[in-house]
Design a protein around this motif. Structure first.
Motif, PDB file in Angstrom:
ATOM      1  N   UNK A 119       8.243 -15.361  -2.934  1.00 40.15           N
ATOM      2  CA  UNK A 119       7.185 -14.529  -2.368  1.00 40.15           C
ATOM      3  C   UNK A 119       7.755 -13.608  -1.300  1.00 40.15           C
ATOM      4  N   UNK A 120       7.394 -12.335  -1.373  1.00 28.50           N
ATOM      5  CA  UNK A 120       7.935 -11.325  -0.460  1.00 28.50           C
ATOM      6  C   UNK A 120       6.797 -10.472   0.101  1.00 28.50           C
ATOM      7  N   UNK A 121       6.877 -10.207   1.392  1.00 32.09           N
ATOM      8  CA  UNK A 121       5.924  -9.307   2.036  1.00 32.09           C
ATOM      9  C   UNK A 121       6.628  -7.995   2.359  1.00 32.09           C
ATOM     10  N   UNK A 122       6.009  -6.889   1.982  1.00 26.56           N
ATOM     11  CA  UNK A 122       6.578  -5.560   2.195  1.00 26.56           C
ATOM     12  C   UNK A 122       5.611  -4.749   3.049  1.00 26.56           C
ATOM     13  N   UNK A 123       6.120  -4.170   4.124  1.00 24.61           N
ATOM     14  CA  UNK A 123       5.307  -3.318   4.994  1.00 24.61           C
ATOM     15  C   UNK A 123       5.830  -1.885   4.893  1.00 24.61           C
ATOM     16  N   UNK A 124       4.956  -0.974   4.522  1.00 31.83           N
ATOM     17  CA  UNK A 124       5.330   0.425   4.326  1.00 31.83           C
ATOM     18  C   UNK A 124       4.638   1.295   5.370  1.00 31.83           C
ATOM     19  N   UNK A 125       5.353   2.226   5.985  1.00 38.14           N
ATOM     20  CA  UNK A 125       4.703   3.132   6.946  1.00 38.14           C
ATOM     21  C   UNK A 125       3.759   4.084   6.236  1.00 38.14           C
ATOM     22  N   UNK A 126       2.739   4.504   6.950  1.00 34.82           N
ATOM     23  CA  UNK A 126       1.756   5.422   6.370  1.00 34.82           C
ATOM     24  C   UNK A 126       2.395   6.786   6.098  1.00 34.82           C
ATOM     25  N   UNK A 127       1.989   7.407   5.009  1.00 31.96           N
ATOM     26  CA  UNK A 127       2.458   8.739   4.645  1.00 31.96           C
ATOM     27  C   UNK A 127       1.265   9.680   4.526  1.00 31.96           C
ATOM     28  N   UNK A 128       1.449  10.888   4.993  1.00 28.01           N
ATOM     29  CA  UNK A 128       0.362  11.875   4.961  1.00 28.01           C
ATOM     30  C   UNK A 128       0.020  12.243   3.518  1.00 28.01           C
ATOM     31  N   UNK A 129      -1.253  12.147   3.170  1.00 23.47           N
ATOM     32  CA  UNK A 129      -1.713  12.545   1.852  1.00 23.47           C
ATOM     33  C   UNK A 129      -1.493  11.511   0.767  1.00 23.47           C
ATOM     34  N   UNK A 130      -1.009  10.311   1.126  1.00 21.59           N
ATOM     35  CA  UNK A 130      -0.767   9.246   0.145  1.00 21.59           C
ATOM     36  C   UNK A 130      -1.537   8.012   0.594  1.00 21.59           C
ATOM     37  N   UNK A 131      -2.391   7.457  -0.286  1.00 24.05           N
ATOM     38  CA  UNK A 131      -3.157   6.277   0.088  1.00 24.05           C
ATOM     39  C   UNK A 131      -2.398   5.004  -0.254  1.00 24.05           C
ATOM     40  N   UNK A 132      -2.972   3.871   0.131  1.00 22.34           N
ATOM     41  CA  UNK A 132      -2.306   2.581  -0.051  1.00 22.34           C
ATOM     42  C   UNK A 132      -2.068   2.259  -1.518  1.00 22.34           C
ATOM     43  N   UNK A 133      -3.031   2.599  -2.376  1.00 26.69           N
ATOM     44  CA  UNK A 133      -2.890   2.309  -3.811  1.00 26.69           C
ATOM     45  C   UNK A 133      -1.723   3.080  -4.418  1.00 26.69           C
ATOM     46  N   UNK A 134      -1.624   4.355  -4.069  1.00 22.89           N
ATOM     47  CA  UNK A 134      -0.524   5.173  -4.598  1.00 22.89           C
ATOM     48  C   UNK A 134       0.826   4.659  -4.101  1.00 22.89           C
ATOM     49  N   UNK A 135       0.873   4.273  -2.830  1.00 19.50           N
ATOM     50  CA  UNK A 135       2.121   3.730  -2.293  1.00 19.50           C
ATOM     51  C   UNK A 135       2.529   2.460  -3.019  1.00 19.50           C
ATOM     52  N   UNK A 136       1.588   1.552  -3.165  1.00 18.32           N
ATOM     53  CA  UNK A 136       1.901   0.259  -3.791  1.00 18.32           C
ATOM     54  C   UNK A 136       2.322   0.425  -5.251  1.00 18.32           C
ATOM     55  N   UNK A 137       1.664   1.320  -5.971  1.00 22.10           N
ATOM     56  CA  UNK A 137       2.026   1.543  -7.377  1.00 22.10           C
ATOM     57  C   UNK A 137       3.426   2.126  -7.498  1.00 22.10           C
ATOM     58  N   UNK A 138       3.757   3.029  -6.591  1.00 24.57           N
ATOM     59  CA  UNK A 138       5.076   3.647  -6.620  1.00 24.57           C
ATOM     60  C   UNK A 138       6.164   2.618  -6.338  1.00 24.57           C
ATOM     61  N   UNK A 139       5.933   1.767  -5.352  1.00 26.63           N
ATOM     62  CA  UNK A 139       6.916   0.741  -4.996  1.00 26.63           C
ATOM     63  C   UNK A 139       7.009  -0.315  -6.087  1.00 26.63           C
ATOM     64  N   UNK A 140       5.865  -0.749  -6.620  1.00 25.96           N
ATOM     65  CA  UNK A 140       5.872  -1.772  -7.664  1.00 25.96           C
ATOM     66  C   UNK A 140       6.612  -1.288  -8.910  1.00 25.96           C
ATOM     67  N   UNK A 141       6.432  -0.025  -9.261  1.00 27.46           N
ATOM     68  CA  UNK A 141       7.140   0.535 -10.428  1.00 27.46           C
ATOM     69  C   UNK A 141       8.642   0.494 -10.216  1.00 27.46           C
ATOM     70  N   UNK A 142       9.082   0.835  -9.011  1.00 24.85           N
ATOM     71  CA  UNK A 142      10.519   0.822  -8.721  1.00 24.85           C
ATOM     72  C   UNK A 142      11.075  -0.596  -8.739  1.00 24.85           C
ATOM     73  N   UNK A 143      10.330  -1.542  -8.217  1.00 21.86           N
ATOM     74  CA  UNK A 143      10.812  -2.922  -8.167  1.00 21.86           C
ATOM     75  C   UNK A 143      10.812  -3.582  -9.541  1.00 21.86           C
ATOM     76  N   UNK A 144       9.907  -3.161 -10.408  1.00 24.43           N
ATOM     77  CA  UNK A 144       9.835  -3.764 -11.738  1.00 24.43           C
ATOM     78  C   UNK A 144      10.997  -3.356 -12.637  1.00 24.43           C
ATOM     79  N   UNK A 145      11.725  -2.333 -12.247  1.00 24.44           N
ATOM     80  CA  UNK A 145      12.916  -1.972 -13.025  1.00 24.44           C
ATOM     81  C   UNK A 145      13.989  -3.046 -12.919  1.00 24.44           C
ATOM     82  N   UNK A 146      13.966  -3.817 -11.808  1.00 21.98           N
ATOM     83  CA  UNK A 146      14.920  -4.915 -11.632  1.00 21.98           C
ATOM     84  C   UNK A 146      14.351  -6.250 -12.096  1.00 21.98           C
ATOM     85  N   UNK A 147      13.038  -6.401 -12.041  1.00 25.62           N
ATOM     86  CA  UNK A 147      12.394  -7.648 -12.478  1.00 25.62           C
ATOM     87  C   UNK A 147      11.037  -7.299 -13.077  1.00 25.62           C
ATOM     88  N   UNK A 148      10.980  -7.299 -14.403  1.00 22.98           N
ATOM     89  CA  UNK A 148       9.753  -6.902 -15.104  1.00 22.98           C
ATOM     90  C   UNK A 148       8.616  -7.897 -14.889  1.00 22.98           C
TER      91      UNK A 148
END
Length: 314
Positions: A86-115
């Motif tokens: 289990x891992x907790x990830x904290x991402x800084x806020x970005x202008x014009x990007x909501x939490x859902x978009x951030x999480x989807x972007x990060x999850x897609x990148x991480x799934x390339x190493x572990x589907x």
């Protein structure tokens, strides 16, 4: 327990003015950087996205951190919680990007190493929460300072209380100045380290002041002036200081070297606080007490004269 005993007192107070000028310049520089650059707050204060993800095998935190940094995110926090999967990830806020978009972007990148990666929770921490945390932190700091003043005023004398508080605030402001100048991330763990330094630094001052009180009450040192008594108190506690601070710094350095990114700035703040805490207890707190005019009469209660019947004269 003593590693060594110094027979001749070291004249610390002779050089107090020079070292306090250096301290004053350092303090002013720290305040300047705090006002001009400010602190680089973590998402706990500024707001951001918190993700909890689960891996099918023990997670490689460093690899996860590099993958997220490759997406352009800086100052992210990646840490295990509960189990190694289990891992907790904290991402800084970005202008014009909501939490859902951030999480989807990060999850897609991480799934390339572990589907098999699963996103357990996504939560946005708003700036209002950050304001509340900052307010509570400042209130805690103020309460600690007030408590130290009251404690030392009752235990010793108000001159020692004022000297100790000035020395402690000196340490805290310099720590914050370092974080402002280098723009190191200031998080809740760093705030905890700052509060720990307050207690740690005042403990060193109390040890020195306690020895000062003993020397003032000891007839063997009745001919010594106030600066000479302070020199004796500091010299007689040097062995204890080396043992205590050396042992503490060994533990802090182990956290700094082996604790990983989660403990990096926490240990760094403690290291700065320990080093400046030793310095301030000797050259700041003791010197200020000397300049405030601490004397033997402050430590010895006058004996009331008695009448012939044995009662105290009022």
């Amino acid at each position: 327990m003593e590693f060594f005993r110094i027979k001749k007192d070291i004249p610390f107070m002779r050089h107090a003015l020079i070292f306090n000028v250096i301290s004053a310049l350092t303090f002013v520089a720290a305040v300047f950087f705090l006002l001009t650059k400010g602190l680089h707050f973590s998402i706990e204060f500024t707001g951001g996205t918190v993700m909890e993800v689960a891996y099918s095998k023990p997670a490689d935190l460093e690899k996860i951190r590099k993958s997220i940094e490759g997406l352009g995110y800086k100052d992210t926090q990646v840490q295990s919680f509960g189990t190694a999967q289990d891992v907790m990830i904290r991402l800084p806020a970005q202008h014009g990007v909501n939490a859902t978009q951030q999480s989807e972007k990060v999850a897609t990148a991480l799934k390339t190493d572990d589907a098999d990666l699963k996103v357990q929770r996504v939560e946005f921490v708003g700036p209002q929460v950050g304001d509340e945390l900052a307010h509570d932190g400042l209130m805690a700091l103020a309460m600690v300072v007030i408590g130290i003043v009251i404690y030392l005023a009752f235990r010793f004398e108000w001159k020692f209380a004022v000297a100790a508080v000035i020395a402690n605030l000196h340490d805290v402001i310099i720590i914050l100045g370092f974080f402002a100048f280098f723009q190191w991330e200031f998080s809740l763990t760093v705030l905890a380290a700052v509060l720990a330094v307050l207690g740690y630094s005042v403990n060193e001052s109390v040890v020195v002041f306690d020895r000062v009180r003993e020397a003032f009450r000891d007839r063997r040192y009745s001919k010594l002036s106030a600066p000479e008594v302070l020199n004796h108190a500091i010299t007689s506690t040097i062995s204890r200081t080396i043992i205590t601070h050396g042992s503490t710094e060994m533990m802090v350095l182990s956290m700094f070297i082996f604790g990983g990114p989660s403990l990096h700035y926490f240990a760094l703040a403690l290291t700065i606080g320990i080093l400046f805490g030793i310095y301030s207890s000797v050259f700041v707190a003791a010197a200020i007490a000397m300049w405030l005019g601490v004397k033997r009469e402050d430590m010895i209660k006058p004996v009331k004269p008695k009448d012939e019947t044995g009662g105290a004269v009022v």
